[in-house]
Enzyme design. Structure first.
Site, PDB file in Angstrom:
ATOM      1  N   GLU A 236     -55.455 -30.220 -56.233  1.00 48.43           N
ATOM      2  CA  GLU A 236     -56.473 -31.012 -56.207  1.00 48.43           C
ATOM      3  C   GLU A 236     -57.873 -30.283 -56.280  1.00 48.43           C
ATOM      4  OE1 GLU A 236     -57.802 -33.149 -57.924  1.00 48.43           O
ATOM      5  OE2 GLU A 236     -57.426 -35.364 -56.940  1.00 48.43           O
TER       6      GLU A 236
ATOM      7  N   HIS B 216     -49.150 -37.208 -57.685  1.00 50.21           N
ATOM      8  CA  HIS B 216     -48.305 -37.827 -56.487  1.00 50.21           C
ATOM      9  C   HIS B 216     -48.324 -39.196 -56.090  1.00 50.21           C
ATOM     10  CE1 HIS B 216     -52.098 -38.500 -54.310  1.00 50.21           C
ATOM     11  NE2 HIS B 216     -52.438 -37.706 -54.890  1.00 50.21           N
TER      12      HIS B 216
END
Length: 196
Positions: free
Chosen positions: A81, A9
């Site tokens: 994550e 990201h």
């Protein structure tokens, strides 16, 4: 043979404040939005057209993906994550130091910290991305994930010195992997913010 573009990201508020963000989330900054747009230009310049797209369930990843492609996509928990347990949202200075080692290992899962071990992150990343590639409608897949999770994924296929020193995993980093139907093979890593 299929191709996976596994991407991190763009920059987030927690990145700016040097806060641990794993299972927790924070929004993209204006710079993060600009980085995602630069990544889109990187793909366009090289004539890369995605047939399939997936993202982590976290806002920073799905927002990045939506700035790159208009394709419909799935949001998958398997490529979230790393969960850093009680360290979530805390200063990055609290991260353990492991000079010359491949990752944090079991640190966040041990001592009652409530996080994940690296091998657990690796296992879910490999399983999820293998499933994505096996069921992809086309042959060019974009997956937007996270730095720690991407590093754990790479360690399944490459040795530490290579992953630690030669592969960029900063904001909007792109890993190009081929997929032969059952296994991934590393091809290249790109920093689209330096290569447009």
């Amino acid at each position: 043979m299929k191709t996976l573009y596994l991407m991190r990201h763009g920059e987030t508020l927690f990145n700016v404040y040097h806060r641990v963000q794993g299972a927790s989330d924070s929004p993209l900054t204006a710079r993060g939005i600009a980085q995602a747009k630069e990544a889109k230009a990187f793909f366009k310049k090289r004539g890369i057209h995605f047939t399939d797209a997936v993202s982590s369930t976290q806002e920073r990843a799905s927002d990045t993906l939506e700035l790159i492609t208009d394709l419909p996509y799935q949001r998958l928990k398997g490529i979230k994550e790393w969960n850093f347990g009680v360290f979530e949202g805390q200063s990055e200075t609290l991260n353990p130091k492991h000079p010359g080692e491949a990752s944090y290992g079991t640190f966040f899962a041990d001592h009652g910290y409530g996080g994940e071990a690296m091998l657990d992150v690796q296992k879910r990343m490999v399983a999820t991305l293998t499933d994505v590639m096996q069921h992809a409608k086309g042959d060019t897949v974009l997956a937007v994930s996270h730095g720690g999770a991407m590093h754990a994924f790479l360690l399944h296929y490459l040795t530490w010195p290579l992953t630690g020193y030669q592969i960029y995993t900063g904001n909007c980093a792109i890993l190009k992997m081929s997929f032969d139907g059952s296994e991934f093979h590393f091809i290249a890593s790109y920093d689209p913010l330096q290569q447009n």
